[in-house]
Design an enzyme around this catalytic site. Structure first.
Site, short mmCIF file in Angstrom:
data_model
loop_
_atom_site.label_atom_id
_atom_site.label_comp_id
_atom_site.label_asym_id
_atom_site.label_seq_id
_atom_site.Cartn_x
_atom_site.Cartn_y
_atom_site.Cartn_z
N LYS A 115 -8.73 -36.39 97.98
CA LYS A 115 -8.44 -35.00 97.69
C LYS A 115 -7.14 -34.90 96.92
O LYS A 115 -6.37 -35.85 96.96
CB LYS A 115 -8.38 -34.19 98.97
CG LYS A 115 -7.31 -34.70 99.94
CD LYS A 115 -7.27 -33.85 101.14
CE LYS A 115 -6.29 -32.73 100.92
NZ LYS A 115 -5.08 -32.86 101.75
N HIS A 145 -10.81 -37.13 105.13
CA HIS A 145 -10.62 -38.11 106.21
C HIS A 145 -10.90 -37.53 107.58
O HIS A 145 -11.15 -38.27 108.53
CB HIS A 145 -9.24 -38.78 106.11
CG HIS A 145 -8.10 -37.97 106.65
ND1 HIS A 145 -7.52 -36.95 105.95
CD2 HIS A 145 -7.44 -38.04 107.82
CE1 HIS A 145 -6.54 -36.43 106.68
NE2 HIS A 145 -6.48 -37.07 107.81
N LYS A 149 -12.88 -39.15 111.60
CA LYS A 149 -12.29 -39.19 112.94
C LYS A 149 -13.41 -39.22 113.98
O LYS A 149 -14.38 -38.47 113.88
CB LYS A 149 -11.40 -37.96 113.18
CG LYS A 149 -10.12 -37.95 112.31
CD LYS A 149 -9.27 -36.73 112.62
CE LYS A 149 -8.14 -36.56 111.62
NZ LYS A 149 -6.95 -37.36 111.88
N GLU A 183 0.79 -28.95 112.94
CA GLU A 183 1.52 -30.18 112.63
C GLU A 183 3.01 -29.95 112.82
O GLU A 183 3.50 -28.84 112.55
CB GLU A 183 1.28 -30.59 111.18
CG GLU A 183 -0.17 -30.93 110.88
CD GLU A 183 -0.29 -31.49 109.47
OE1 GLU A 183 -0.30 -32.71 109.33
OE2 GLU A 183 -0.33 -30.69 108.52
N ASP A 203 -4.57 -27.41 100.94
CA ASP A 203 -4.33 -28.73 101.54
C ASP A 203 -5.14 -28.94 102.82
O ASP A 203 -5.60 -30.05 103.08
CB ASP A 203 -2.82 -28.86 101.84
CG ASP A 203 -2.44 -30.24 102.33
OD1 ASP A 203 -2.81 -31.22 101.65
OD2 ASP A 203 -1.79 -30.35 103.39
N HIS A 208 -10.45 -29.87 105.37
CA HIS A 208 -10.56 -30.27 106.78
C HIS A 208 -11.05 -29.13 107.69
O HIS A 208 -11.95 -29.30 108.49
CB HIS A 208 -9.22 -30.76 107.31
CG HIS A 208 -8.55 -31.80 106.45
ND1 HIS A 208 -9.25 -32.75 105.76
CD2 HIS A 208 -7.25 -32.02 106.15
CE1 HIS A 208 -8.40 -33.53 105.10
NE2 HIS A 208 -7.18 -33.10 105.31
N LYS A 308 2.62 -26.32 108.96
CA LYS A 308 3.59 -27.41 109.07
C LYS A 308 4.76 -26.90 109.90
O LYS A 308 5.04 -25.69 109.91
CB LYS A 308 4.13 -27.79 107.69
CG LYS A 308 3.07 -28.22 106.70
CD LYS A 308 2.72 -29.67 106.83
CE LYS A 308 1.78 -30.10 105.74
NZ LYS A 308 0.90 -31.19 106.16
#
Ligand code: BG6
Length: 466
Positions: A115, A145, A149, A183, A203, A208, A308
């Site tokens: 990405k 990704h 998981k 995060e 992002d 995701h 974040k």
């Protein structure tokens, strides 16, 4: 291994092997020395400039020499983790040299694309078109990704491997769904250089989080084949109601962190981070209310939140069930000897994606005693205690799948485009001067701006604190 001319000094094969060996010693403690030696003897390093014809030609030359020396048929997997503007030119350059070709016979050529796959709907479509000039659709592996998981793959297993839970994933039983990806990290290293162009919506949400939403909301796939799973996810993504114009102001909240404290560590604000503009308006937090307008989910809100520099690292999906239609009982909660009457507690099924991977089911039982009162309790499944094995890394699984030619855990272009169709109008609304949609500051270490609370009013019980 191919890197841009500016990326690091040239390193010979030996140096690269010794780095790989150290990494194996650190992360692959169960390897045997023989297997490790054999593996490393097949590792080579080629430093080339991917932005030039000569650089790509040098890589092609090296590959052909190695394949000849080792008697290999010439199957190749290219993994592109470069800036997105290089994806198409690299593939074009490799194709022009014949280093990558449309597949013939038993020899395969595949490209894994990291990405971001585009920065909006139009650029994603254009990138796809450019790649498919040189490659067949099944040669392109678009990586997300999160799909690698274990806990994300388990969504499919849990939902469609257990007849007791699956019927509950329905508007008749579900009050709402909350998906949180929190995060603690900020812009470590020079991450800001990429992030300031992207922001949290591109992002994390476009890829995701919408993939998590699709997996928790999809209908059973016809089979476990890649195309069937992708079709089932695509149906959900297509049913997402687009948010445009004034809806964005009402249903999406964006924020940016200022200086604050995480744990005991003081951290600087986003605009003070390296490689971030001093007056940047890039969002580091997004919360939104989405609707999946389908037979199964009509009327059930999906609340998504990511940021974040939040107080804790936690990714979870919480499916909150409806309360019984009639309140027969009182709910009492006691801490020590002190008991309080509280509102009835709905059942909640929580997928703990990471860390502390597992699943929790909260429900009510009779509190022991002379009264017929309820008390909330929990069933918990923990990977750590049920399986005495470490969970594989997402990339470990995905790269192995790409080598095997299994695209199940990769995104097909339709999914990507449907996700961009949802996200692009939000980006457009943020940029529209007439709408004046604010970006709210929040202190690092807080759960985002308080304005996010208005998306999920009291009747839903507010945002969870994972
Ligand atoms: C990446 C994002 O795709 O995912 C990062 O670019 C983010 O900004 C990361 O930190 C999160 O991944 P994980 O596996 O740590 O949840």
């Amino acid at each position: 291994m191919l890197s841009s001319a500016s990326g690091g000094a040239k390193r010979p094969d030996e140096q690269f092997r010794s780095d790989a060996q150290q990494a194996l010693a650190e992360f692959r403690k169960d390897g045997t020395p023989d297997v490790e030696r054999a593996f490393l003897s097949h590792v080579f390093y080629q430093c080339s400039d991917f932005a030039t014809r000569a650089g790509l030609a040098a890589l092609g030359e090296r590959l052909r020499t190695l394949e000849q020396a080792q008697g290999l048929p010439g199957s190749r997997l290219f993994y592109l983790a470069t800036g997105p503007e290089f994806f198409a030119p690299i593939v074009q350059g490799l194709a022009n040299d014949g280093t990558i070709c449309r597949e013939e016979g038993g020899v395969w050529h595949r490209v894994v694309i990291e990405k971001p796959f585009g920065h909006d709907l139009a650029s994603a479509i254009a990138l796809d078109r450019d790649l498919l000039r040189y490659l067949g659709a099944d040669q392109v592996y678009r990586i997300d990704h999160y799909l690698g998981k274990e806990t994300v793959q388990n969504l499919l297993a849990f939902r469609f491997g257990n007849a007791i839970f699956e019927p509950l994933f329905h508007r008749q039983h579900v009050d709402h769904v909350q998906i949180t990806v929190a995060e603690t990290v900020g812009m470590e290293g020079r991450r800001g250089a990429y992030y300031d162009q992207a922001g949290a919506l591109r992002d994390m949400v476009q890829n995701h989080m919408l993939q998590l939403l699709a997996l928790v909301a999809m209908d059973p796939p016809a089979t476990l084949k890649s195309a069937d799973i992708s079709d089932a996810k695509l149906k959900v993504l297509r049913n997402l109601v687009p948010l445009r114009g004034a809806d964005v102001a009402r249903q999406v909240v964006r924020g940016q962190y200022t200086a604050g404290t995480i744990g005991s560590q003081s951290v600087r604000g986003y605009r003070q981070e390296d490689a971030v503009g001093a007056s940047s308006t890039t969002e580091t937090f997004v919360a939104l209310r989405a609707t999946v307008e389908s037979w199964r989910w009509a009327g059930v809100p999906f609340f998504l939140r990511t940021g974040k520099r939040l107080p804790r690292r936690a990714t979870e999906i919480a499916v909150q069930f409806k309360l019984p239609p009639m309140q027969l009982f009182r709910t009492v909660e006691c801490v020590g000897d002190v008991c309080d009457l509280r509102d009835a507690q709905p059942g909640v099924l929580v997928f703990r994606i990471q860390p502390d991977e597992g699943i929790d089911l909260t429900f009510s039982v009779k509190r022991p005693g002379m009264q017929l009162d309820l008390h909330p309790v929990n069933f918990a499944f923990d990977y750590g205690s049920s399986f005495q094995t470490e969970l594989p890394e997402a990339y470990e699984r995905l790269l192995l799948d790409a080598l095997r030619g299994d695209a199940t855990l990769f995104m097909r272009s339709g999914e990507l485009e449907a996700a961009w169709e949802f996200v692009t109008p939000i980006l457009a609304a943020w940029q529209a001067p007439s709408l004046e949609i604010p970006i709210y500051p929040y202190s690092a270490g807080d759960w985002g701006p308080s304005e996010a609370d208005r998306l999920i009013d009291e009747s839903f019980g507010g945002w969870r604190r994972p």
